[in-house]
Write a protein that holds these residues in place. Structure first.
Motif, PDB file in Angstrom:
ATOM      1  N   ALA A  20       0.835  -1.209   0.000  1.00 47.46           N
ATOM      2  CA  ALA A  20       0.000   0.000   0.000  1.00 47.46           C
ATOM      3  C   ALA A  20       0.867   1.256   0.000  1.00 47.46           C
ATOM      4  O   ALA A  20       0.543   2.247  -0.674  1.00 47.46           O
ATOM      5  CB  ALA A  20      -0.939  -0.007   1.202  1.00 47.46           C
ATOM      6  N   PHE A  21       1.969   1.220   0.734  1.00 41.37           N
ATOM      7  CA  PHE A  21       2.862   2.370   0.777  1.00 41.37           C
ATOM      8  C   PHE A  21       3.505   2.603  -0.593  1.00 41.37           C
ATOM      9  O   PHE A  21       3.571   3.730  -1.072  1.00 41.37           O
ATOM     10  CB  PHE A  21       3.934   2.179   1.851  1.00 41.37           C
ATOM     11  N   ALA A  22       3.942   1.530  -1.243  1.00 42.59           N
ATOM     12  CA  ALA A  22       4.535   1.654  -2.575  1.00 42.59           C
ATOM     13  C   ALA A  22       3.502   2.209  -3.559  1.00 42.59           C
ATOM     14  O   ALA A  22       3.820   3.065  -4.395  1.00 42.59           O
ATOM     15  CB  ALA A  22       5.061   0.305  -3.045  1.00 42.59           C
ATOM     16  N   SER A  23       2.276   1.764  -3.445  1.00 45.60           N
ATOM     17  CA  SER A  23       1.203   2.253  -4.314  1.00 45.60           C
ATOM     18  C   SER A  23       0.923   3.730  -4.055  1.00 45.60           C
ATOM     19  O   SER A  23       0.725   4.512  -4.987  1.00 45.60           O
ATOM     20  CB  SER A  23      -0.058   1.418  -4.097  1.00 45.60           C
ATOM     21  N   PHE A  24       0.912   4.114  -2.786  1.00 48.81           N
ATOM     22  CA  PHE A  24       0.709   5.520  -2.411  1.00 48.81           C
ATOM     23  C   PHE A  24       1.786   6.397  -3.048  1.00 48.81           C
ATOM     24  O   PHE A  24       1.493   7.424  -3.656  1.00 48.81           O
ATOM     25  CB  PHE A  24       0.735   5.644  -0.883  1.00 48.81           C
ATOM     26  N   LEU A  25       3.041   5.990  -2.947  1.00 51.74           N
ATOM     27  CA  LEU A  25       4.141   6.767  -3.529  1.00 51.74           C
ATOM     28  C   LEU A  25       4.076   6.787  -5.057  1.00 51.74           C
ATOM     29  O   LEU A  25       4.348   7.818  -5.675  1.00 51.74           O
ATOM     30  CB  LEU A  25       5.490   6.213  -3.079  1.00 51.74           C
ATOM     31  N   LYS A  26       3.697   5.675  -5.653  1.00 50.77           N
ATOM     32  CA  LYS A  26       3.603   5.585  -7.109  1.00 50.77           C
ATOM     33  C   LYS A  26       2.608   6.604  -7.659  1.00 50.77           C
ATOM     34  O   LYS A  26       2.825   7.187  -8.721  1.00 50.77           O
ATOM     35  CB  LYS A  26       3.178   4.174  -7.511  1.00 50.77           C
ATOM     36  N   ASP A  27       1.531   6.830  -6.922  1.00 54.30           N
ATOM     37  CA  ASP A  27       0.477   7.731  -7.386  1.00 54.30           C
ATOM     38  C   ASP A  27       0.741   9.190  -7.061  1.00 54.30           C
ATOM     39  O   ASP A  27      -0.067  10.052  -7.389  1.00 54.30           O
ATOM     40  CB  ASP A  27      -0.869   7.310  -6.786  1.00 54.30           C
ATOM     41  N   LEU A  28       1.855   9.484  -6.422  1.00 52.65           N
ATOM     42  CA  LEU A  28       2.181  10.844  -6.011  1.00 52.65           C
ATOM     43  C   LEU A  28       3.349  11.359  -6.844  1.00 52.65           C
ATOM     44  O   LEU A  28       4.418  10.751  -6.837  1.00 52.65           O
ATOM     45  CB  LEU A  28       2.550  10.848  -4.524  1.00 52.65           C
ATOM     46  N   HIS A  29       3.144  12.433  -7.563  1.00 52.99           N
ATOM     47  CA  HIS A  29       4.224  12.988  -8.375  1.00 52.99           C
ATOM     48  C   HIS A  29       5.328  13.504  -7.456  1.00 52.99           C
ATOM     49  O   HIS A  29       5.055  14.146  -6.431  1.00 52.99           O
ATOM     50  CB  HIS A  29       3.697  14.116  -9.267  1.00 52.99           C
ATOM     51  N   PHE A  30       6.574  13.254  -7.820  1.00 51.89           N
ATOM     52  CA  PHE A  30       7.694  13.608  -6.943  1.00 51.89           C
ATOM     53  C   PHE A  30       7.753  15.101  -6.622  1.00 51.89           C
ATOM     54  O   PHE A  30       8.235  15.493  -5.565  1.00 51.89           O
ATOM     55  CB  PHE A  30       9.021  13.116  -7.521  1.00 51.89           C
ATOM     56  N   THR A  31       7.251  15.957  -7.502  1.00 53.37           N
ATOM     57  CA  THR A  31       7.286  17.407  -7.215  1.00 53.37           C
ATOM     58  C   THR A  31       6.287  17.792  -6.134  1.00 53.37           C
ATOM     59  O   THR A  31       6.389  18.887  -5.577  1.00 53.37           O
ATOM     60  CB  THR A  31       7.020  18.236  -8.484  1.00 53.37           C
ATOM     61  N   ASN A  32       5.333  16.917  -5.837  1.00 54.70           N
ATOM     62  CA  ASN A  32       4.361  17.194  -4.778  1.00 54.70           C
ATOM     63  C   ASN A  32       4.914  16.871  -3.388  1.00 54.70           C
ATOM     64  O   ASN A  32       4.322  17.247  -2.386  1.00 54.70           O
ATOM     65  CB  ASN A  32       3.079  16.399  -5.000  1.00 54.70           C
TER      66      ASN A  32
END
Length: 167
Positions: A20-32
């Motif tokens: 779930a954590f990996a999925s959360f990070l995947k869906d978040l653009h790094f600039t955010n």
């Protein structure tokens, strides 16, 4: 990369949330991603603000702070790896999260809301987001100031002479 003596417990604390954590990070653009615990390149989770009349600097390190679709709203994620379970009321009344919200509001003057969510990693449970509003920042600052005043009154006293609040 935990200490070897606690590594088995660390793995247990994160196992349920790893996907779930990996999925959360995947869906978040790094600039955010604005700040995180251990962050470098201007993204350190360390925040600070002064309470001038007490000559005190309040500081804390947030786990993960990111922007949202609105420039007036930031989301703060906090990981809890213990066996205790946090709920909405715990977050809303917590000194820790009122302090975090105040520090975010002090460091981001255009932000009007800080939404805080606890991620109980051991159980892969997340609380609903609790909204801390700029309009309440004075209340948070007052509570923090009162705690800082207590610290100033007691910091050089031996423990047996300090006022204690067991609860």
């Amino acid at each position: 990369c935990s200490r070897p003596d606690i590594q088995p417990d660390v793995i247990d604390a994160m196992r349920a949330s790893a996907w779930a954590f990996a999925s959360f990070l995947k869906d978040l653009h790094f600039t955010n991603i604005l700040r995180f615990d251990g962050g470098g390149d201007g993204r350190s989770g360390q925040l600070a603000a002064d309470i001038e009349h007490l000559n005190v600097r309040v500081t804390a390190e947030v786990d993960f702070l990111h922007s949202t679709a609105s420039p007036e709203v930031l989301d703060l994620e906090d990981w809890k790896t213990g066996r205790g379970r946090w709920g909405m009321d715990d977050v809303e009344t917590s000194f820790q999260f009122q302090c975090y919200a105040w520090l975010v509001l002090e460091n981001y003057p255009d932000v009007q809301q800080v939404r805080v969510r606890i991620w109980n990693t051991r159980f892969n449970e997340r609380t609903p987001r609790i909204v801390f509003h700029r309009r309440d920042a004075g209340n948070y600052r007052s509570r923090i100031g009162t705690a800082a005043g207590e610290w100033l009154r007691n910091k050089d006293k031996p423990p047996e002479l300090c006022i204690a609040y067991p609860s």
